[in-house]
Enzyme design. Sequence first.
Site, PDB file in Angstrom:
ATOM      1  N   GLU A  56       0.803  -1.164   0.141  1.00 56.97           N
ATOM      2  CA  GLU A  56      -0.006   0.090  -0.076  1.00 56.97           C
ATOM      3  C   GLU A  56       0.729   1.183   0.239  1.00 56.97           C
ATOM      4  OE1 GLU A  56      -2.749   1.538  -0.900  1.00 56.97           O
ATOM      5  OE2 GLU A  56      -4.093   0.706   0.657  1.00 56.97           O
ATOM      6  N   ASP A  57       0.321   2.400  -0.665  1.00 53.19           N
ATOM      7  CA  ASP A  57       1.058   3.589  -0.520  1.00 53.19           C
ATOM      8  C   ASP A  57       1.030   4.260   0.790  1.00 53.19           C
ATOM      9  OD1 ASP A  57      -1.645   4.109  -0.934  1.00 53.19           O
ATOM     10  OD2 ASP A  57      -1.326   5.651  -2.540  1.00 53.19           O
ATOM     11  N   ASP A  60      -4.422   5.755   6.057  1.00 54.86           N
ATOM     12  CA  ASP A  60      -4.761   6.712   6.638  1.00 54.86           C
ATOM     13  C   ASP A  60      -5.802   6.335   7.827  1.00 54.86           C
ATOM     14  OD1 ASP A  60      -6.358   9.261   7.038  1.00 54.86           O
ATOM     15  OD2 ASP A  60      -5.468  10.101   5.537  1.00 54.86           O
ATOM     16  N   PHE A 111      -1.634  16.412   4.016  1.00 55.51           N
ATOM     17  CA  PHE A 111      -2.081  15.874   2.809  1.00 55.51           C
ATOM     18  C   PHE A 111      -0.907  15.841   1.921  1.00 55.51           C
ATOM     19  CE2 PHE A 111      -4.285  15.466  -1.430  1.00 55.51           C
ATOM     20  CZ  PHE A 111      -4.854  14.672  -1.159  1.00 55.51           C
ATOM     21  N   ARG A 171       1.711  12.385  -8.955  1.00 54.66           N
ATOM     22  CA  ARG A 171       2.099  11.043  -9.084  1.00 54.66           C
ATOM     23  C   ARG A 171       3.401  11.017  -9.308  1.00 54.66           C
ATOM     24  NH1 ARG A 171      -2.217   7.321  -7.780  1.00 54.66           N
ATOM     25  NH2 ARG A 171      -3.990   7.702  -8.508  1.00 54.66           N
TER      26      ARG A 171
END
Length: 180
Positions: free
Chosen positions: A99-100, A103, A152, A165
């Site tokens: 996973e990146d 959260d 963020f 990205r």
Amino acid sequence: MHADIAKVLIDEGQIQVRVRELGAQISADYRDADNLLLVGVLKGCAMFMMDLVRNIDIPLSFDFIAVASYGESTESSGVVRMLKDLDVDMAGRHVLIVEDIIDSGLTLAYLRSQMQRRGPASLRICTLLNKPERRTADVPVDYLGFDIPNEFVVGYGLDYAERYRNLPYIGVLRPEVYTL
């Protein structure tokens, strides 16, 4: 630095050092596993996963799934939709979800429960980024790149509305970009 970035949180060099360390640890932990399957969660994990795969020195295969819970928002909707499922059977395989960012953990908790039902020999999680103060779902993280504050972030695969990205670093997006 891109004009929309308030600050670089993790630079390209720091990312590459940590990815090498994670690759070495995964290689050691799965040395005797002959059927390791990495499952990348698209689209955000793509850069991280490819760099990670190049730093794992044991036989493996990989596949991707795609889910949606953000859309063009900065907050998860809490509703997870499966957009692309795996092309391979994971039953009896050692599976590592890549996973990146974690959260709230809701998306990953959903994916983990769905994958457990498919009968893997083992199921672990590797994430590049973790926001511990945002967690609302209990998700075990076996391999962690970096804990980050509740800001963020974009870059190195992470996006806002499909942009940023391609940045080689993790940067904090200026609030005026996403609060218009």
